[in-house]
Design a protein around this motif. Structure first.
Motif, PDB file in Angstrom:
ATOM      1  N   SER A 183       0.827  -1.200   0.000  1.00 22.51           N
ATOM      2  CA  SER A 183       0.000   0.000   0.000  1.00 22.51           C
ATOM      3  C   SER A 183       0.867   1.259   0.000  1.00 22.51           C
ATOM      4  CB  SER A 183      -0.926  -0.006   1.220  1.00 22.51           C
ATOM      5  OG  SER A 183      -1.735   1.148   1.255  1.00 22.51           O
ATOM      6  N   CYS A 184       1.935   1.262   0.799  1.00 22.13           N
ATOM      7  CA  CYS A 184       2.838   2.421   0.867  1.00 22.13           C
ATOM      8  C   CYS A 184       3.563   2.641  -0.457  1.00 22.13           C
ATOM      9  CB  CYS A 184       3.843   2.233   1.999  1.00 22.13           C
ATOM     10  SG  CYS A 184       3.138   2.406   3.650  1.00 22.13           S
ATOM     11  N   ILE A 185       3.946   1.546  -1.115  1.00 24.57           N
ATOM     12  CA  ILE A 185       4.632   1.662  -2.413  1.00 24.57           C
ATOM     13  C   ILE A 185       3.694   2.272  -3.459  1.00 24.57           C
ATOM     14  CG2 ILE A 185       5.631   0.344  -4.325  1.00 24.57           C
ATOM     15  CD1 ILE A 185       6.717  -1.621  -2.204  1.00 24.57           C
ATOM     16  N   ILE A 186       2.453   1.771  -3.508  1.00 17.52           N
ATOM     17  CA  ILE A 186       1.485   2.296  -4.478  1.00 17.52           C
ATOM     18  C   ILE A 186       1.154   3.755  -4.178  1.00 17.52           C
ATOM     19  CG2 ILE A 186      -0.845   2.029  -5.439  1.00 17.52           C
ATOM     20  CD1 ILE A 186      -0.709  -0.936  -4.701  1.00 17.52           C
ATOM     21  N   SER A 187       1.157   4.114  -2.889  1.00 18.45           N
ATOM     22  CA  SER A 187       0.779   5.480  -2.498  1.00 18.45           C
ATOM     23  C   SER A 187       1.711   6.528  -3.083  1.00 18.45           C
ATOM     24  CB  SER A 187       0.760   5.603  -0.967  1.00 18.45           C
ATOM     25  OG  SER A 187       2.078   5.627  -0.433  1.00 18.45           O
ATOM     26  N   VAL A 188       2.969   6.169  -3.347  1.00 18.81           N
ATOM     27  CA  VAL A 188       3.896   7.121  -3.958  1.00 18.81           C
ATOM     28  C   VAL A 188       3.352   7.576  -5.309  1.00 18.81           C
ATOM     29  CG1 VAL A 188       6.240   7.466  -4.831  1.00 18.81           C
ATOM     30  CG2 VAL A 188       5.864   6.080  -2.774  1.00 18.81           C
ATOM     31  N   SER A 189       2.868   6.617  -6.093  1.00 16.76           N
ATOM     32  CA  SER A 189       2.277   6.941  -7.400  1.00 16.76           C
ATOM     33  C   SER A 189       0.973   7.708  -7.248  1.00 16.76           C
ATOM     34  CB  SER A 189       2.032   5.639  -8.187  1.00 16.76           C
ATOM     35  OG  SER A 189       1.407   5.921  -9.423  1.00 16.76           O
ATOM     36  N   VAL A 190       0.170   7.334  -6.245  1.00 15.23           N
ATOM     37  CA  VAL A 190      -1.108   8.021  -6.020  1.00 15.23           C
ATOM     38  C   VAL A 190      -0.872   9.491  -5.663  1.00 15.23           C
ATOM     39  CG1 VAL A 190      -3.174   8.134  -4.565  1.00 15.23           C
ATOM     40  CG2 VAL A 190      -2.296   5.921  -5.295  1.00 15.23           C
ATOM     41  N   ASN A 191       0.007   9.732  -4.708  1.00 18.41           N
ATOM     42  CA  ASN A 191       0.264  11.107  -4.276  1.00 18.41           C
ATOM     43  C   ASN A 191       0.882  11.946  -5.390  1.00 18.41           C
ATOM     44  OD1 ASN A 191      -0.696  10.829  -1.618  1.00 18.41           O
ATOM     45  ND2 ASN A 191       1.214   9.922  -0.954  1.00 18.41           N
ATOM     46  N   PHE A 192       1.825  11.357  -6.121  1.00 17.61           N
ATOM     47  CA  PHE A 192       2.461  12.075  -7.224  1.00 17.61           C
ATOM     48  C   PHE A 192       1.432  12.411  -8.311  1.00 17.61           C
ATOM     49  CE2 PHE A 192       4.437  11.739 -11.467  1.00 17.61           C
ATOM     50  CZ  PHE A 192       5.235  12.866 -11.417  1.00 17.61           C
ATOM     51  N   SER A 193       0.603  11.435  -8.687  1.00 20.20           N
ATOM     52  CA  SER A 193      -0.368  11.663  -9.764  1.00 20.20           C
ATOM     53  C   SER A 193      -1.451  12.652  -9.348  1.00 20.20           C
ATOM     54  CB  SER A 193      -1.002  10.328 -10.202  1.00 20.20           C
ATOM     55  OG  SER A 193      -1.760   9.745  -9.151  1.00 20.20           O
ATOM     56  N   THR A 194      -1.776  12.700  -8.043  1.00 18.72           N
ATOM     57  CA  THR A 194      -2.756  13.665  -7.561  1.00 18.72           C
ATOM     58  C   THR A 194      -2.275  15.090  -7.807  1.00 18.72           C
ATOM     59  OG1 THR A 194      -3.631  12.193  -5.857  1.00 18.72           O
ATOM     60  CG2 THR A 194      -3.940  14.552  -5.515  1.00 18.72           C
ATOM     61  N   PHE A 195      -1.062  15.392  -7.385  1.00 17.29           N
ATOM     62  CA  PHE A 195      -0.500  16.728  -7.593  1.00 17.29           C
ATOM     63  C   PHE A 195      -0.323  17.007  -9.082  1.00 17.29           C
ATOM     64  CE2 PHE A 195      -0.113  16.703  -3.203  1.00 17.29           C
ATOM     65  CZ  PHE A 195       0.488  17.846  -2.712  1.00 17.29           C
ATOM     66  N   LEU A 196       0.049  15.969  -9.843  1.00 17.30           N
ATOM     67  CA  LEU A 196       0.275  16.121 -11.274  1.00 17.30           C
ATOM     68  C   LEU A 196      -1.023  16.483 -12.000  1.00 17.30           C
ATOM     69  CD1 LEU A 196       2.527  15.840 -13.409  1.00 17.30           C
ATOM     70  CD2 LEU A 196       1.814  13.461 -13.721  1.00 17.30           C
ATOM     71  N   VAL A 197      -2.106  15.758 -11.703  1.00 17.50           N
ATOM     72  CA  VAL A 197      -3.387  16.011 -12.359  1.00 17.50           C
ATOM     73  C   VAL A 197      -3.928  17.391 -12.005  1.00 17.50           C
ATOM     74  CG1 VAL A 197      -5.831  15.323 -12.433  1.00 17.50           C
ATOM     75  CG2 VAL A 197      -4.047  13.590 -12.614  1.00 17.50           C
ATOM     76  N   ILE A 198      -3.899  17.738 -10.715  1.00 14.85           N
ATOM     77  CA  ILE A 198      -4.425  19.045 -10.291  1.00 14.85           C
ATOM     78  C   ILE A 198      -3.590  20.172 -10.903  1.00 14.85           C
ATOM     79  CG2 ILE A 198      -4.841  20.572  -8.326  1.00 14.85           C
ATOM     80  CD1 ILE A 198      -5.461  18.114  -6.651  1.00 14.85           C
ATOM     81  N   GLY A 199      -2.282  19.981 -10.984  1.00 15.39           N
ATOM     82  CA  GLY A 199      -1.419  21.008 -11.555  1.00 15.39           C
ATOM     83  C   GLY A 199      -1.623  21.177 -13.043  1.00 15.39           C
ATOM     84  N   LYS A 200      -1.808  20.072 -13.783  1.00 15.08           N
ATOM     85  CA  LYS A 200      -1.963  20.144 -15.237  1.00 15.08           C
ATOM     86  C   LYS A 200      -3.377  20.508 -15.656  1.00 15.08           C
ATOM     87  CE  LYS A 200       1.749  17.139 -16.923  1.00 15.08           C
ATOM     88  NZ  LYS A 200       2.266  18.150 -17.869  1.00 15.08           N
ATOM     89  N   THR A 201      -4.370  20.195 -14.814  1.00 16.00           N
ATOM     90  CA  THR A 201      -5.762  20.483 -15.192  1.00 16.00           C
ATOM     91  C   THR A 201      -6.357  21.482 -14.196  1.00 16.00           C
ATOM     92  OG1 THR A 201      -6.540  18.507 -13.984  1.00 16.00           O
ATOM     93  CG2 THR A 201      -6.047  18.245 -16.319  1.00 16.00           C
ATOM     94  N   SER A 202      -7.192  20.988 -13.283  1.00 15.24           N
ATOM     95  CA  SER A 202      -7.813  21.864 -12.290  1.00 15.24           C
ATOM     96  C   SER A 202      -8.393  21.001 -11.171  1.00 15.24           C
ATOM     97  CB  SER A 202      -8.936  22.692 -12.930  1.00 15.24           C
ATOM     98  OG  SER A 202     -10.048  21.860 -13.250  1.00 15.24           O
ATOM     99  N   PRO A 203      -8.705  21.607 -10.012  1.00 10.73           N
ATOM    100  CA  PRO A 203      -9.335  20.842  -8.925  1.00 10.73           C
ATOM    101  C   PRO A 203     -10.670  20.223  -9.338  1.00 10.73           C
ATOM    102  CG  PRO A 203      -8.473  22.922  -8.087  1.00 10.73           C
ATOM    103  CD  PRO A 203      -8.358  22.975  -9.584  1.00 10.73           C
ATOM    104  N   VAL A 204     -11.451  20.936 -10.161  1.00 12.58           N
ATOM    105  CA  VAL A 204     -12.744  20.403 -10.595  1.00 12.58           C
ATOM    106  C   VAL A 204     -12.545  19.163 -11.453  1.00 12.58           C
ATOM    107  CG1 VAL A 204     -14.813  20.869 -11.980  1.00 12.58           C
ATOM    108  CG2 VAL A 204     -13.909  22.641 -10.462  1.00 12.58           C
ATOM    109  N   THR A 205     -11.586  19.217 -12.381  1.00 15.63           N
ATOM    110  CA  THR A 205     -11.290  18.047 -13.220  1.00 15.63           C
ATOM    111  C   THR A 205     -10.874  16.862 -12.362  1.00 15.63           C
ATOM    112  OG1 THR A 205     -10.568  19.478 -15.033  1.00 15.63           O
ATOM    113  CG2 THR A 205      -9.865  17.183 -15.114  1.00 15.63           C
TER     114      THR A 205
END
Length: 290
Positions: A229-251
């Motif tokens: 779970s901790c290993i997968i979370s690295v990708s989850v946390n990174f992709s969260t910031f990546l998506v919000i940064g490239k798109t928007s909070p609503v997206t």
């Protein structure tokens, strides 16, 4: 033209990574919590963030990305806000019915639109507003089964909505205004998010589960799933910031409801057998930081 195509491919890649990693961690966490009887969701999230920071620190030391200093006050407040948001969402799930919790998640989208319109002067077209309305109605019909209200649960849900919306808006705003990447922002803020949850997590989990995370009997299977779970979370946390940064909070919130639909009624880990008696917990599909 080439830059536009590269940007679009980057957005598609970020969206795919977010969906894939989130679905994976929900499967892993459901197996851990529902089948193996490890109910300490908030404490687990603090471990996720600590592992994420350690991974990014190692990557930075190997020059895989360049650390960019950010105003300490901004980083500390941002990290604490996101940590509090996670704790409040978990408390909201603990004190409310599943239906009311789903309604709380749905309310994040219109509240985010409202905040961005008022404070950032952002304009949303009628087509976007209509699309969001249809999405909210559809997901609401599909996922909300009961709406049992209580005073404490309602207050926690309101606070969770506010902190989640503000945190995600700031994620997007800080990246754009300070010209920092998602990796740089996550690297700077993760220690503070982890710290607030590391302190509050065991207390929140004990309040919700009546069990002590430090007195839990950690079997090899439980430890294996915690590590996964901790290993997968690295990708989850990174992709969260990546998506919000490239798109928007609503997206990002719309994407979160897609993940919910993908995971709905899906058995997380049939190979583990039936749930342990006395350890059934609500499935946490946390769509911000995990």
């Amino acid at each position: 033209m080439g830059e536009m195509s590269s940007y679009q491919l980057g957005v598609i890649g970020a969206l795919f990574l977010s969906v894939a990693s989130s679905v994976s961690i929900v499967i892993c966490n459901k197996a851990l919590m529902s089948h193996l009887g490890f109910p300490f969701a908030t404490t687990l999230t603090s471990w996720h963030l600590m592992v994420t920071f350690c991974t990014l620190h190692a990557a930075q030391r190997f020059n895989l990305f360049e650390s960019k200093p950010i105003d300490m006050k901004t980083v500390v407040l941002f990290g604490i806000l996101n940590g509090v948001s996670i704790g409040l969402l978990n408390l909201s799930l603990g004190f409310n019915s599943i239906g009311f919790y789903q309604m709380t998640k749905l309310a994040i989208i219109p509240f985010t639109v409202l905040l961005e319109t008022i404070f950032l002067k952002k304009q949303f077209s009628q087509n976007i507003k209509l699309s969001l309305l249809l999405l909210l109605v559809g997901v609401g019909i599909a996922s909300i089964t009961d709406l049992q209200l209580n005073f404490v649960g309602t207050i926690l849900s309101l606070l969770a909505i506010i902190t989640t919306c503000v945190g995600q808006i700031l994620t997007n705003t800080i990246q754009k205004r300070l010209n920092v990447s998602s990796t740089q922002l996550l690297y700077q803020s993760a220690p503070f998010q982890a710290a607030i949850l590391f302190v509050s997590g065991p207390l929140v989990d004990q309040l919700l589960t009546k069990q002590n995370v430090f007195a839990y009997n950690y079997s090899p299977m439980v430890m294996a799933f915690i590590i996964l779970s901790c290993i997968i979370s690295v990708s989850v946390n990174f992709s969260t910031f990546l998506v919000i940064g490239k798109t928007s909070p609503v997206t990002y919130q719309v994407l979160g409801h897609l993940k919910t639909c993908l995971m709905k009624e899906k058995d997380a880990a049939p190979f583990l057998g039936p749930q342990k008696e006395g350890h059934e917990v609500k499935n946490l599909n946390k769509d911000s930081l995990v």
